[in-house]
Design a protein around this motif. Structure first.
Motif: not given
Length: 118
Positions: A80-109
């Motif tokens: 069931a994995a396709s090129l569209k599936w792979l692109a969706t996975e890559a975008v979601l992982v990148l967005v998740a990493l960026v969000v966590v990094t931003v939250v950590v940077q904003l909450t760091q004392e």
């Protein structure tokens, strides 16, 4: 330079890599559900993860992660994995990493904020 330095513009310490890998892994597993159109299953897993985090039920979180891993493997096994599936996975992982990094940077004392200057 490593991957995090290339993406974030600064080096990442070893203590930050573990959580980043965990977030990327969960984004990959959850993204699989979204990329394959299993929205209800994704929402059920998300609700169960939130409940397990609130009540500190680590065994439930581990079981959920294992089951999501099995669904991920099933997606790969059935083709069931396709090129569209792979692109969706890559975008979601990148967005998740960026969000966590931003939250950590904003909450760091700021350690310099606690110094009293005469």
């Amino acid at each position: 330079p490593d991957l995090f330095e290339a993406l974030l513009g600064h080096s990442v310490s070893g203590s930050q890599v573990g959580p980043a890998v965990a977030v990327a892994s969960l984004a990959l597993l959850g993204g699989n559900l979204l990329a394959t159109g299993r929205w209800v299953t994704f929402l059920v897993f998300l609700s169960a993860y939130v409940a397990s985090a609130i009540y500190e039920l680590h065994i439930v979180a581990m079981a959920l992660t294992t089951f999501m891993g099995a669904l991920f493997a099933l997606t790969l096994w059935t083709g069931a994995a396709s090129l569209k599936w792979l692109a969706t996975e890559a975008v979601l992982v990148l967005v998740a990493l960026v969000v966590v990094t931003v939250v950590v940077q904003l909450t760091q004392e700021d350690p310099g904020g606690h110094v009293l200057v005469p």
